[in-house]
Design an enzyme around this catalytic site. Structure first.
Site, PDB file in Angstrom:
ATOM      1  N   LYS A  70       0.847  -1.203  -0.035  1.00 18.07           N
ATOM      2  CA  LYS A  70      -0.025  -0.034   0.118  1.00 18.07           C
ATOM      3  C   LYS A  70       0.928   1.184   0.102  1.00 18.07           C
ATOM      4  O   LYS A  70       1.513   1.550   0.985  1.00 18.07           O
ATOM      5  CB  LYS A  70      -0.822  -0.006   1.289  1.00 18.07           C
ATOM      6  CG  LYS A  70      -1.912   1.219   1.266  1.00 18.07           C
ATOM      7  CD  LYS A  70      -2.548   1.441   2.714  1.00 18.07           C
ATOM      8  CE  LYS A  70      -1.918   2.743   3.256  1.00 18.07           C
ATOM      9  NZ  LYS A  70      -1.749   3.778   2.430  1.00 18.07           N
ATOM     10  N   GLY A 120      -4.879   3.431  -0.949  1.00 17.83           N
ATOM     11  CA  GLY A 120      -5.931   3.819  -0.131  1.00 17.83           C
ATOM     12  C   GLY A 120      -5.548   4.379   1.074  1.00 17.83           C
ATOM     13  O   GLY A 120      -4.377   4.441   1.387  1.00 17.83           O
ATOM     14  N   GLU A 145      10.073   0.616  10.255  1.00 14.99           N
ATOM     15  CA  GLU A 145      11.083   1.852  10.286  1.00 14.99           C
ATOM     16  C   GLU A 145      10.390   3.049  10.446  1.00 14.99           C
ATOM     17  O   GLU A 145       9.307   3.659   9.746  1.00 14.99           O
ATOM     18  CB  GLU A 145      11.382   2.054   8.760  1.00 14.99           C
ATOM     19  CG  GLU A 145      12.188   0.712   8.102  1.00 14.99           C
ATOM     20  CD  GLU A 145      13.679   0.593   8.861  1.00 14.99           C
ATOM     21  OE1 GLU A 145      14.176   1.460   9.465  1.00 14.99           O
ATOM     22  OE2 GLU A 145      14.422  -0.518   8.328  1.00 14.99           O
ATOM     23  N   CYS A 165      12.561  11.058   7.854  1.00 10.80           N
ATOM     24  CA  CYS A 165      12.969  10.370   9.138  1.00 10.80           C
ATOM     25  C   CYS A 165      14.341  10.701   9.741  1.00 10.80           C
ATOM     26  O   CYS A 165      14.562  10.695  10.793  1.00 10.80           O
ATOM     27  CB  CYS A 165      12.456   8.714   9.065  1.00 10.80           C
ATOM     28  SG  CYS A 165      13.527   8.040   7.641  1.00 10.80           S
ATOM     29  N   GLU A 216       9.356  15.198  16.286  1.00 13.78           N
ATOM     30  CA  GLU A 216       9.718  15.268  15.053  1.00 13.78           C
ATOM     31  C   GLU A 216       8.773  16.109  14.288  1.00 13.78           C
ATOM     32  O   GLU A 216       7.538  16.111  14.316  1.00 13.78           O
ATOM     33  CB  GLU A 216       9.219  13.890  14.498  1.00 13.78           C
ATOM     34  CG  GLU A 216       9.794  13.481  12.904  1.00 13.78           C
ATOM     35  CD  GLU A 216       9.686  12.188  12.361  1.00 13.78           C
ATOM     36  OE1 GLU A 216       8.301  11.501  12.645  1.00 13.78           O
ATOM     37  OE2 GLU A 216      10.445  11.562  11.769  1.00 13.78           O
TER      38      GLU A 216
HETATM   39  P1  NAD Z   1       1.960   7.672   9.029  1.00 10.39           P
HETATM   40  O1  NAD Z   1       2.216   6.659   9.741  1.00 10.39           O
HETATM   41  O2  NAD Z   1       0.661   8.344   9.026  1.00 10.39           O
HETATM   42  O3  NAD Z   1       1.778   6.924   7.463  1.00 10.39           O
HETATM   43  C1  NAD Z   1       2.495   5.929   6.897  1.00 10.39           C
HETATM   44  C2  NAD Z   1       1.583   4.901   6.191  1.00 10.39           C
HETATM   45  O4  NAD Z   1       0.837   4.136   7.005  1.00 10.39           O
HETATM   46  C3  NAD Z   1       0.741   5.575   5.036  1.00 10.39           C
HETATM   47  O5  NAD Z   1       0.721   4.661   4.141  1.00 10.39           O
HETATM   48  C4  NAD Z   1      -0.559   5.490   5.788  1.00 10.39           C
HETATM   49  O6  NAD Z   1      -1.667   5.489   4.791  1.00 10.39           O
HETATM   50  C5  NAD Z   1      -0.286   4.149   6.592  1.00 10.39           C
HETATM   51  N1  NAD Z   1      -1.142   4.257   7.813  1.00 10.39           N
HETATM   52  C6  NAD Z   1      -1.997   5.128   8.342  1.00 10.39           C
HETATM   53  N2  NAD Z   1      -2.748   4.703   9.592  1.00 10.39           N
HETATM   54  C7  NAD Z   1      -2.545   3.393   9.445  1.00 10.39           C
HETATM   55  C8  NAD Z   1      -3.088   2.559  10.135  1.00 10.39           C
HETATM   56  N3  NAD Z   1      -3.728   2.378  11.489  1.00 10.39           N
HETATM   57  N4  NAD Z   1      -2.979   1.207   9.810  1.00 10.39           N
HETATM   58  C9  NAD Z   1      -1.933   0.791   8.733  1.00 10.39           C
HETATM   59  N5  NAD Z   1      -1.657   1.655   8.058  1.00 10.39           N
HETATM   60  C10 NAD Z   1      -1.825   2.975   8.330  1.00 10.39           C
HETATM   61  O7  NAD Z   1       3.124   8.171   8.591  1.00 10.39           O
HETATM   62  P2  NAD Z   1       3.512   9.592   7.771  1.00 10.39           P
HETATM   63  O8  NAD Z   1       3.147  10.998   8.552  1.00 10.39           O
HETATM   64  O9  NAD Z   1       2.655   9.518   6.199  1.00 10.39           O
HETATM   65  O10 NAD Z   1       4.888   9.395   7.250  1.00 10.39           O
HETATM   66  C11 NAD Z   1       5.956  10.117   8.019  1.00 10.39           C
HETATM   67  C12 NAD Z   1       6.427   9.271   9.090  1.00 10.39           C
HETATM   68  O11 NAD Z   1       7.225   8.212   8.417  1.00 10.39           O
HETATM   69  C13 NAD Z   1       7.406  10.092  10.000  1.00 10.39           C
HETATM   70  O12 NAD Z   1       7.308   9.841  11.308  1.00 10.39           O
HETATM   71  C14 NAD Z   1       8.740   9.793   9.304  1.00 10.39           C
HETATM   72  O13 NAD Z   1       9.704   9.769  10.182  1.00 10.39           O
HETATM   73  C15 NAD Z   1       8.365   8.036   9.246  1.00 10.39           C
HETATM   74  N6  NAD Z   1       9.338   7.691   8.079  1.00 10.39           N
HETATM   75  C16 NAD Z   1      10.518   6.787   8.560  1.00 10.39           C
HETATM   76  C17 NAD Z   1      11.227   6.088   7.668  1.00 10.39           C
HETATM   77  C18 NAD Z   1      12.137   5.190   8.245  1.00 10.39           C
HETATM   78  O14 NAD Z   1      12.954   4.550   7.296  1.00 10.39           O
HETATM   79  N7  NAD Z   1      12.453   4.939   9.242  1.00 10.39           N
HETATM   80  C19 NAD Z   1      11.420   6.737   6.283  1.00 10.39           C
HETATM   81  C20 NAD Z   1      10.202   7.535   6.063  1.00 10.39           C
HETATM   82  C21 NAD Z   1       9.353   7.907   6.860  1.00 10.39           C
END
Ligand code: NAD
Length: 489
Positions: free
Chosen positions: A178, A208, A252, A287, A387
């Site tokens: 996804k 989605g 991650e 991140c 963050e």
């Molecule tokens: P997020 O956790 O809101 O979303 C990430 C993904 O999870 C999206 O595809 C989202 O649709 C999905 N998601 C949201 N709620 C969900 C649920 N209840 N169940 C399953 N999936 C769900 O994060 P974001 O705000 O979109 O992205 C930024 C975050 O990602 C930051 O905290 C950043 O540090 C982290 N990040 C980490 C890395 C790493 O490698 N450590 C890399 C990139 C981003």
């Protein structure tokens, strides 16, 4: 570049069993965050779509799971070639879809291609092993896990895609992936390349929302492993879903990484430039960004003066301008969030040294272009703990080594860190003391295929980008053989 030149389809359905769905009950518009221009419509899928995708992946696993590493390696090399040949167009799609500037997006495609080639190569040496046992022989065979559910965020779409797909496929698994709703277009275009090299059903992409599609993937009984990149909060939900079903999860998550400047650096301007790049990468929506800069008191005033000068010279501009150093946030929501943090910084008494405002950029009426911002702060302020995910740096003065180490380790995160020094002992001692999955000495974000990437503490579980990742996508089966000689003895 016009939308026509991007060669986008007007509508993208879910990619299941090697074909795109042509219809969808719900659709979401993908638009350029800088200009507001509509780029395409994308299906907003639901649990029934995830169910079909998992069934297709499970059926494909029957044969893909039995392929030899050589076949999977060839497929991944071909996929790398196809993505590389199409990289400029795909980078432009990502640039328009997520608002990041084009030079960075090209670099992301280079990294993604490298990632597919890396796993295509090392899987050939990911050998089973055997040993003699009394009266016989034992073989430890690496077998894939089955259908992997993978959920990725919006900030680095193609790098995240490669981090997830390459090791999973190399190890012989099939996938339901996804992408984020704000960043699905290039991933869906890459599905066309996937269908040229992989049997139907080996990779399925279900676009989605997290609440609909993400939860359906993480809770699906047919999924045998979860891999997630995103926020720590959602990461915990994924870990809970994995625990319920006793399946492994690689997580991650977020970061608030310290970047430490010692007084003995040789080239102050080079360190200023590197520490700046560390925080403005992905417009700060990364991140691994080095958002807490600890500068030693002995060089503090001169270092910070040149840092402010360097920030002032950054070009804030349109995502597709070749000169742009910093472009726009993924969305108005993210832009408002960053501006709110800037207000928090002022309110808690941090000293604003540069930036702090939203800027207007010609031809980009809807974009949230945030001026690269520097605060002088203390380590316990919210802006130095949470963050922000925008181009906002907190500079913290240090003089006592032990206090600095305690402050550098004093957040809930532990993803990455940086050290600048010309003293090898300081570098290695500090590298040992930092609670972080990556420590970069004298060059921040020095990431290459084979260097493990992942977090300590609330930054996650497991490592990607390295040989270890193949183990996380397979399990060992032990087969022991009793010889006739042993039965007779
Ligand atoms: P997020 O956790 O809101 O979303 C990430 C993904 O999870 C999206 O595809 C989202 O649709 C999905 N998601 C949201 N709620 C969900 C649920 N209840 N169940 C399953 N999936 C769900 O994060 P974001 O705000 O979109 O992205 C930024 C975050 O990602 C930051 O905290 C950043 O540090 C982290 N990040 C980490 C890395 C790493 O490698 N450590 C890399 C990139 C981003």
């Amino acid at each position: 570049m016009s939308v026509i030149d991007l060669e986008l389809d007007p509508f993208y359905g879910a990619f299941i069993d090697g074909k795109f769905d042509t219809d969808a009950r719900n659709r979401a518009a993908a638009s350029d965050p800088a200009t507001g221009e509509h780029l395409a419509d994308v299906a907003s899928c639901d649990a029934a779509d995830v169910d079909r995708a998992v069934s297709a992946a499970a059926a494909a696993f029957e044969s893909w799971g039995r392929t030899l590493p050589e076949e999977r390696s060839r497929a991944l090399h071909r996929l790398a070639d196809l993505i590389e040949a199409d990289a400029e167009r795909l980078a432009r799609i990502d640039s328009r879809d997520v608002g990041r500037h084009i030079r960075e997006m090209r670099e992301d495609y280079r990294m993604a291609v490298e990632q597919f080639r890396y796993f295509a190569s090392i899987v050939l040496a990911h050998e089973d092993f055997g040993r003699p046992i009394p009266g016989g022989y034992s073989i430890a065979k690496r077998v894939p896990l089955g259908v992997c559910g993978q959920i990725i965020p919006w900030n680095d779409p193609v790098v995240m895609l490669a981090f997830k797909l390459a090791p999973a496929l190399a190890a012989g698994n099939t996938v339901v992936l996804k992408p984020d709703v704000n960043a699905s277009l290039a991933t869906l275009e890459i599905c066309k390349h996937l269908s040229a090299v992989l049997p139907p059903g080996v990779v399925n992409v279900v676009p989605g929302t997290g609440t609909e599609v993400g939860t359906a993937i993480s809770g699906h009984p047919g999924v045998r492993k979860l891999a997630f990149t995103g926020s720590t909060e959602v990461g915990r939900l994924i870990a809970e879903a994995a625990a319920q079903r006793l399946i492994p999860a690689t997580l991650e998550l977020g970061g608030k990484s310290p970047n430490i400047v010692f007084p003995d650096i040789d080239d102050l301007d080079a360190v200023v430039a590197d520490a700046t790049a560390a925080v403005v990468v992905c417009n700060g929506q990364s991140c691994l960004a080095g958002t807490r800069l600890f500068v030693h008191e002995d060089i503090y005033d001169e270092f910070v003066r040149r840092l402010v000068e360097h920030f002032a010279g950054l070009v804030v501009g349109a995502p597709l301008d070749e000169d742009t150093d910093v472009s726009c946030m993924i969305s108005a929501r993210q832009g408002e969030r960053v501006l709110a943090y800037i207000e928090t910084g002022r309110a808690e008494g941090a000293r604003l040294l540069h930036g702090g405002k939203r800027l207007a950029v010609d031809g980009c009426p809807t974009g949230y272009f945030i001026e690269p911002t520097i605060f002088e702060a203390t380590a316990t302020m919210r802006i130095a703990q949470e963050e922000i995910f925008g181009p906002v740096l907190t500079v913290i003065r240090w003089n006592d080594y032990e206090t600095m180490i305690a402050e550098a380790n004093g957040t809930r995160y532990g993803l990455a860190s940086g050290i600048y020094t010309s003293n090898l002992n300081s570098a290695l001692e500090t590298a040992d003391r930092l609670e972080a999955g990556s420590v970069w000495i004298n060059h921040y974000a020095n990431l290459h295929g084979g260097t493990p990437f992942g977090g300590f503490k609330d930054s996650g579980l497991g490592r990607e980008y390295c040989r270890e990742t193949l183990n996380a996508y397979s399990q060992l089966k032990s087969i022991t053989i009793h010889t006739a000689a042993e039965k007779d003895s």
